[in-house]
Enzyme design. Structure first.
Site, mmCIF file in Angstrom:
data_model
loop_
_atom_site.group_PDB
_atom_site.id
_atom_site.type_symbol
_atom_site.label_atom_id
_atom_site.label_comp_id
_atom_site.label_asym_id
_atom_site.label_seq_id
_atom_site.Cartn_x
_atom_site.Cartn_y
_atom_site.Cartn_z
ATOM 1 N N ASP A 1 -9.664 -29.644 -0.099
ATOM 2 C CA ASP A 1 -8.300 -29.110 0.014
ATOM 3 C C ASP A 1 -7.681 -29.494 1.344
ATOM 4 O O ASP A 1 -8.368 -30.011 2.245
ATOM 5 C CB ASP A 1 -8.298 -27.585 -0.176
ATOM 6 N N ASN B 1 -11.506 -13.472 -0.573
ATOM 7 C CA ASN B 1 -10.927 -13.007 -1.843
ATOM 8 C C ASN B 1 -11.528 -13.756 -3.040
ATOM 9 O O ASN B 1 -10.984 -13.710 -4.138
ATOM 10 C CB ASN B 1 -9.402 -13.139 -1.820
ATOM 11 N N HIS C 1 -11.817 -17.014 -3.326
ATOM 12 C CA HIS C 1 -11.273 -18.355 -3.630
ATOM 13 C C HIS C 1 -12.289 -19.444 -3.335
ATOM 14 O O HIS C 1 -13.158 -19.297 -2.478
ATOM 15 C CB HIS C 1 -9.921 -18.609 -2.939
ATOM 16 N N GLU D 1 -6.607 -19.631 -5.392
ATOM 17 C CA GLU D 1 -6.432 -18.226 -5.050
ATOM 18 C C GLU D 1 -6.561 -17.331 -6.293
ATOM 19 O O GLU D 1 -6.367 -17.806 -7.426
ATOM 20 C CB GLU D 1 -5.047 -18.030 -4.432
HETATM 21 C C1 GLP Z 1 -10.570 -21.758 3.640
HETATM 22 C C2 GLP Z 1 -10.939 -22.959 2.781
HETATM 23 C C3 GLP Z 1 -12.120 -22.676 1.882
HETATM 24 C C4 GLP Z 1 -13.232 -21.975 2.659
HETATM 25 C C5 GLP Z 1 -12.706 -20.679 3.193
HETATM 26 C C6 GLP Z 1 -13.752 -19.857 3.928
HETATM 27 O O1 GLP Z 1 -9.639 -20.923 3.059
HETATM 28 N N1 GLP Z 1 -9.861 -23.427 1.984
HETATM 29 O O2 GLP Z 1 -12.572 -23.898 1.317
HETATM 30 O O3 GLP Z 1 -14.326 -21.768 1.816
HETATM 31 O O4 GLP Z 1 -11.642 -20.975 4.088
HETATM 32 O O5 GLP Z 1 -13.890 -20.289 5.238
HETATM 33 P P1 GLP Z 1 -15.026 -19.816 6.231
HETATM 34 O O6 GLP Z 1 -16.217 -20.628 5.896
HETATM 35 O O7 GLP Z 1 -14.483 -20.137 7.600
HETATM 36 O O8 GLP Z 1 -15.214 -18.374 6.015
#
Ligand code: GLP
Length: 241
Positions: free
Chosen positions: A67, A136, A138, A143
């Site tokens: 993404d 959440n 995702h 989302e």
């Molecule tokens: C972002 C990314 C996700 C990732 C999430 C959690 O929103 N789009 O791909 O899994 O953050 O991030 P973290 O690993 O920093 O908790």
């Protein structure tokens, strides 16, 4: 769904890197799907170490990212392109032509989504998709919604995602409101999926993903029906399962 719980974050990182290394050793032409976020940093660090020690090579491998924020230049410090280059890609031996990162500054975001999806298909699909998970539930930027989005698409970020990701920006106003994300279909088409999660802030999302109904309110719950998914957790993330 294979769930493995490790002693700590570092062990999760070693296990994630080992799964990717095993894939590369089996097939040097592996197509990887790469996430951002703080969770995969340890995995990337360990992969870099294995590369430096001559254990693995990325010379024939290729990579797509999961993404990207819309509106950030690839060299913006908070863009996912910048993140992947500085935390991983630039430290190993991928060939530049084998790296395709979805562009958040494409003139036409919807066209970029279609082309990106096509390029993944042309590459033969993702062999191993590494994932983190949002608080959440995702995956990528898919989302909570009333449905599962199939292909790469433009996303309006949820308020809690904007709040959670604001820790990387000067303030919440600077967090982009939209992103491009691989779809749930794109992710589910990957041959293997490895999802890593650590810390208590992920415990409820992990519960919903592993023990809840398959429901787009927790997008990760669809992984229950993927034939080859490995979940790597620390005790805090596994606390509710
Ligand atoms: C972002 C990314 C996700 C990732 C999430 C959690 O929103 N789009 O791909 O899994 O953050 O991030 P973290 O690993 O920093 O908790």
């Amino acid at each position: 769904m294979t769930i493995q719980v490790f002693e700590n974050e570092e062990q999760v990182a070693l296990a994630g890197a080992a799964l990717i290394a095993a894939e590369l050793l089996q097939d040097p032409y592996t197509v990887l799907g790469l996430p951002t976020g703080s969770t995969p940093i340890g995995i990337y660090r360990e992969l870099i170490r294995m590369f430096e020690n001559g254990v693995i090579s990325f010379a024939e491998a290729s990579a797509f990212n999961l993404d990207e924020y819309i509106g950030l230049e690839p060299d913006h410090e908070q863009s996912y392109s910048y993140f992947l280059h500085s935390n991983f890609i630039d430290h190993v031996n991928f060939r530049a032509e084998n790296i395709r990162l979805v562009q958040g500054i494409a003139v036409n975001a919807n066209e970029e989504c279609e082309q990106y999806e096509q390029e993944i298909t042309d590459a033969g699909g993702i062999d191993l998709q590494l994932l983190g998970i949002g608080r959440n539930g995702h995956i990528g930027f898919n989302e909570p919604a009333a449905w599962f989005e199939k292909t790469t698409h433009v996303v309006d970020l949820a308020a809690d995602t904007i709040a959670a990701n604001s820790r990387f920006f000067a303030n919440e106003d600077e967090v982009p409101r939209q992103a491009i994300s691989m779809g749930i279909g794109t992710i589910m088409d990957a041959e293997k999926i490895v999802l890593a999660a650590t810390g208590s802030s992920k415990a409820e999302a992990i519960r919903a993903m592993c023990k809840g109904r398959i429901d787009p309110a927790c997008q990760a719950s669809i992984l229950q029906i993927h034939p080859n998914v490995t979940i790597l957790l620390d005790p805090a993330a596994a606390a509710l399962i």
